[in-house]
Design a protein around this motif. Structure first.
Motif, PDB file in Angstrom:
ATOM      1  N   ASP A  71       0.858  -1.256  -0.055  1.00  0.00           N
ATOM      2  CA  ASP A  71      -0.008  -0.072  -0.144  1.00  0.00           C
ATOM      3  C   ASP A  71       0.877   1.131   0.047  1.00  0.00           C
ATOM      4  O   ASP A  71       1.389   1.543   1.024  1.00  0.00           O
ATOM      5  N   PHE A  95      -0.217  -5.367  -6.156  1.00  0.00           N
ATOM      6  CA  PHE A  95       0.268  -7.056  -5.821  1.00  0.00           C
ATOM      7  C   PHE A  95       1.485  -7.183  -6.833  1.00  0.00           C
ATOM      8  O   PHE A  95       1.609  -6.702  -8.115  1.00  0.00           O
ATOM      9  N   GLY A 139      -5.577   4.571   0.198  1.00  0.00           N
ATOM     10  CA  GLY A 139      -4.632   3.880  -0.319  1.00  0.00           C
ATOM     11  C   GLY A 139      -5.214   2.708  -1.412  1.00  0.00           C
ATOM     12  O   GLY A 139      -6.195   2.424  -1.482  1.00  0.00           O
ATOM     13  N   LYS A 140      -4.280   2.141  -2.080  1.00  0.00           N
ATOM     14  CA  LYS A 140      -4.589   1.354  -3.127  1.00  0.00           C
ATOM     15  C   LYS A 140      -3.505  -0.001  -2.975  1.00  0.00           C
ATOM     16  O   LYS A 140      -2.279   0.419  -2.617  1.00  0.00           O
ATOM     17  N   LEU A 141      -3.902  -0.994  -2.958  1.00  0.00           N
ATOM     18  CA  LEU A 141      -3.080  -2.190  -2.826  1.00  0.00           C
ATOM     19  C   LEU A 141      -2.365  -2.477  -4.053  1.00  0.00           C
ATOM     20  O   LEU A 141      -3.051  -2.521  -5.157  1.00  0.00           O
TER      21      LEU A 141
END
Lengths: 118, 113
Positions: free
Chosen positions: A92, A108, A104-106
């Protein structure tokens, strides 16, 4: 581009051995998470480590975080055939989104495919 | 709790067709998101929502629309399917900020011919 990059891409071990997977990222983070995905299934959360933590344990899992090197590792001890799965790190990144609020943005990584042979 | 549910599990479309992938959660989570997973690419964020009536774009939003009329539901619409949208789609939710633990649905496998 992907924030988190995992290494190795694939890992094959025998039951009882330890498995170590690494994740590197590029920008400052709030936290780093590890997820597991069995074939054909959704992702399942394993562990979350915050940016001010250096090590965290959960059962046979041990996660370390080195913010100076922008890297994390996931150690699975005494592996079992049932641990066979893909493992993803997610970061994040710090930032402001959605009208000024930091949700926030995850992001991957590409994942490590772990195969544990009985 | 059923958690995060997705329908359908598998879908075949022809190029140009439209469809809606359904996602629902019964955990009263504020944050919901859609990802696509392609071989060797990990998961990429398509759209996300921080609450009913609020949506925003992720990393790969082109060709997809979303809306969030209720806390529970977050459908993903493919406007005009293209072969490049062949992928596995996952919906996820989290109770607060996106940076916290996300709960994933089982996925929808989409094939566009």
């Amino acid at each position: 581009s992907q924030q988190g990059e995992e290494d190795p891409q694939a890992l094959s071990i025998q039951e009882g051995e330890n498995a170590t997977m690494n994740c590197s990222y590029k920008t400052s983070i709030n936290n780093l998470q590890w997820y597991r995905q069995n074939s054909g299934r959704g992702l399942v959360h394993l562990i979350l480590i915050r940016s001010n933590e250096r090590e965290k344990h959960s059962g046979r899992l041990r996660v370390t975080l080195d913010t100076s090197k922008k890297s994390s590792s996931l150690l699975i001890t005494a592996s079992r055939a049932a641990d066979t799965a893909s493992y993803f790190c997610a970061t994040d990144a710090l930032g402001i989104h959605a009208g000024g609020t930091s949700y926030g943005k995850l992001t991957f990584g590409q994942g490590t495919i772990l195969t544990v042979h009985p | 709790n059923a958690g995060v549910t997705q329908t359908p599990k598998f879908q075949v479309l022809k190029t140009g067709q439209s469809m809606t992938l359904q996602c629902a959660q019964d955990m009263n989570h504020e944050y919901m998101s859609w990802y696509r997973q392609d071989p060797g690419m990990g998961l990429r964020l398509i759209h996300y929502s921080v609450g009913a009536g609020i949506t925003d774009q992720g990393e790969v939003p082109n060709g997809y629309n979303v809306s969030r009329s209720t806390t529970e539901d977050f459908p993903l619409r493919l406007l005009s399917a293209a072969p490049s949208q062949t992928s596995v789609y996952f919906c996820a939710s989290t109770p607060g900020l996106a940076r916290e633990t996300q709960y994933f649905g089982p996925g929808t496998r989409l094939l566009v011919l």
